[in-house]
Design a protein around this motif. Structure first.
Motif, PDB file in Angstrom:
ATOM      1  N   GLN A   1       0.850  -1.176   0.000  1.00  0.00           N
ATOM      2  CA  GLN A   1       0.000   0.000   0.000  1.00  0.00           C
ATOM      3  C   GLN A   1       0.891   1.232   0.000  1.00  0.00           C
ATOM      4  O   GLN A   1       1.713   1.397   0.910  1.00  0.00           O
ATOM      5  CB  GLN A   1      -0.913   0.012   1.213  1.00  0.00           C
ATOM      6  CG  GLN A   1      -1.799   1.245   1.327  1.00  0.00           C
ATOM      7  CD  GLN A   1      -2.840   1.328   0.224  1.00  0.00           C
ATOM      8  OE1 GLN A   1      -3.486   0.341  -0.101  1.00  0.00           O
ATOM      9  NE2 GLN A   1      -3.017   2.517  -0.341  1.00  0.00           N
ATOM     10  N   MET A   2       0.725   2.075  -1.001  1.00  0.00           N
ATOM     11  CA  MET A   2       1.583   3.252  -1.158  1.00  0.00           C
ATOM     12  C   MET A   2       0.736   4.509  -1.059  1.00  0.00           C
ATOM     13  O   MET A   2      -0.154   4.725  -1.897  1.00  0.00           O
ATOM     14  CB  MET A   2       2.304   3.198  -2.504  1.00  0.00           C
ATOM     15  CG  MET A   2       3.097   1.928  -2.718  1.00  0.00           C
ATOM     16  SD  MET A   2       4.056   1.938  -4.253  1.00  0.00           S
ATOM     17  CE  MET A   2       2.740   1.985  -5.459  1.00  0.00           C
ATOM     18  N   ASN A   3       0.986   5.282  -0.027  1.00  0.00           N
ATOM     19  CA  ASN A   3       0.262   6.524   0.199  1.00  0.00           C
ATOM     20  C   ASN A   3       1.201   7.719   0.083  1.00  0.00           C
ATOM     21  O   ASN A   3       2.428   7.558   0.126  1.00  0.00           O
ATOM     22  CB  ASN A   3      -0.391   6.517   1.582  1.00  0.00           C
ATOM     23  CG  ASN A   3      -1.401   5.408   1.758  1.00  0.00           C
ATOM     24  OD1 ASN A   3      -2.079   4.997   0.802  1.00  0.00           O
ATOM     25  ND2 ASN A   3      -1.516   4.904   2.972  1.00  0.00           N
ATOM     26  N   SER A   4       0.619   8.893  -0.063  1.00  0.00           N
ATOM     27  CA  SER A   4       1.406  10.135  -0.144  1.00  0.00           C
ATOM     28  C   SER A   4       2.526   9.997  -1.168  1.00  0.00           C
ATOM     29  O   SER A   4       3.687  10.334  -0.897  1.00  0.00           O
ATOM     30  CB  SER A   4       1.980  10.494   1.231  1.00  0.00           C
ATOM     31  OG  SER A   4       0.968  10.647   2.186  1.00  0.00           O
ATOM     32  N   LEU A   5       2.174   9.512  -2.324  1.00  0.00           N
ATOM     33  CA  LEU A   5       3.180   9.242  -3.343  1.00  0.00           C
ATOM     34  C   LEU A   5       3.842  10.523  -3.821  1.00  0.00           C
ATOM     35  O   LEU A   5       3.209  11.581  -3.913  1.00  0.00           O
ATOM     36  CB  LEU A   5       2.548   8.494  -4.506  1.00  0.00           C
ATOM     37  CG  LEU A   5       2.326   7.000  -4.245  1.00  0.00           C
ATOM     38  CD1 LEU A   5       1.318   6.409  -5.211  1.00  0.00           C
ATOM     39  CD2 LEU A   5       3.644   6.247  -4.322  1.00  0.00           C
ATOM     40  N   LYS A   6       5.128  10.381  -4.128  1.00  0.00           N
ATOM     41  CA  LYS A   6       5.941  11.492  -4.603  1.00  0.00           C
ATOM     42  C   LYS A   6       6.482  11.158  -5.993  1.00  0.00           C
ATOM     43  O   LYS A   6       6.563   9.984  -6.377  1.00  0.00           O
ATOM     44  CB  LYS A   6       7.114  11.732  -3.652  1.00  0.00           C
ATOM     45  CG  LYS A   6       6.733  11.922  -2.202  1.00  0.00           C
ATOM     46  CD  LYS A   6       7.977  12.021  -1.327  1.00  0.00           C
ATOM     47  CE  LYS A   6       7.617  12.175   0.137  1.00  0.00           C
ATOM     48  NZ  LYS A   6       8.821  12.267   0.995  1.00  0.00           N
ATOM     49  N   ALA A   7       6.916  12.185  -6.706  1.00  0.00           N
ATOM     50  CA  ALA A   7       7.474  11.958  -8.044  1.00  0.00           C
ATOM     51  C   ALA A   7       8.662  11.007  -7.986  1.00  0.00           C
ATOM     52  O   ALA A   7       8.863  10.187  -8.888  1.00  0.00           O
ATOM     53  CB  ALA A   7       7.877  13.291  -8.659  1.00  0.00           C
ATOM     54  N   GLU A   8       9.425  11.089  -6.908  1.00  0.00           N
ATOM     55  CA  GLU A   8      10.609  10.228  -6.783  1.00  0.00           C
ATOM     56  C   GLU A   8      10.272   8.769  -6.505  1.00  0.00           C
ATOM     57  O   GLU A   8      11.158   7.914  -6.466  1.00  0.00           O
ATOM     58  CB  GLU A   8      11.561  10.759  -5.711  1.00  0.00           C
ATOM     59  CG  GLU A   8      10.911  11.052  -4.381  1.00  0.00           C
ATOM     60  CD  GLU A   8      10.560  12.526  -4.238  1.00  0.00           C
ATOM     61  OE1 GLU A   8      10.027  13.124  -5.218  1.00  0.00           O
ATOM     62  OE2 GLU A   8      10.799  13.086  -3.153  1.00  0.00           O
ATOM     63  N   ASP A   9       8.997   8.458  -6.301  1.00  0.00           N
ATOM     64  CA  ASP A   9       8.578   7.059  -6.168  1.00  0.00           C
ATOM     65  C   ASP A   9       8.359   6.408  -7.525  1.00  0.00           C
ATOM     66  O   ASP A   9       8.119   5.199  -7.602  1.00  0.00           O
ATOM     67  CB  ASP A   9       7.280   6.967  -5.359  1.00  0.00           C
ATOM     68  CG  ASP A   9       7.446   7.404  -3.922  1.00  0.00           C
ATOM     69  OD1 ASP A   9       6.542   8.108  -3.410  1.00  0.00           O
ATOM     70  OD2 ASP A   9       8.465   7.049  -3.299  1.00  0.00           O
TER      71      ASP A   9
END
Length: 124
Positions: free
Chosen positions: A81-89
């Motif tokens: 589960q991936m939350n608060s995703l950022k461009a660097e992800d």
């Protein structure tokens, strides 16, 4: 023959969420240590998270507090589960499995089986 099949990748805006799944077959899933790794263009593959047979978990510092790894042994599936995703992800995310026992595993060489990867793209 062990097979790992990832799903759930896609395009999401920064701050959004995605859940990746990895379905395992071919061996007793409940005994496996499972891991997620990722590889961004031009970069080396890096550790993201790991969960062992007793559901102990560990995370890379870059995703702590934002990502959660879990498993459903009845479905032979591990989730990220991936939350608060950022461009660097943004990266290709790979599922990995190991049945040699022991504790959590953080390096690629500790895993014997890999999925084909699923792409996650985070737009800023």
């Amino acid at each position: 023959q062990v097979q790992l099949v990832e799903s759930g990748g896609g395009l999401v805006q920064a701050g959004g969420s995605l859940r990746l799944s990895c379905l395992a077959s071919g061996r007793t899933f409940s005994r496996a240590t499972m891991g997620w790794f990722r590889q961004a263009p031009g970069k080396e593959r890096e550790f993201v998270a790991s969960i062992n047979w007793s559901s102990l978990t560990n995370y890379a510092d870059s995703v702590k507090g934002r990502f959660t790894i879990s498993r459903d042994n009845a479905k032979s599936t591990v989730y990220l589960q991936m939350n608060s995703l950022k461009a660097e992800d943004t990266a290709a995310y790979y599922c990995a499995a190991d049945w040699t026992g022991g504790g959590l595993k953080f390096t690629q060489s500790e895993y014997d089986y890999w999925g084909q990867g699923t792409q996650v793209t985070v737009s800023s």
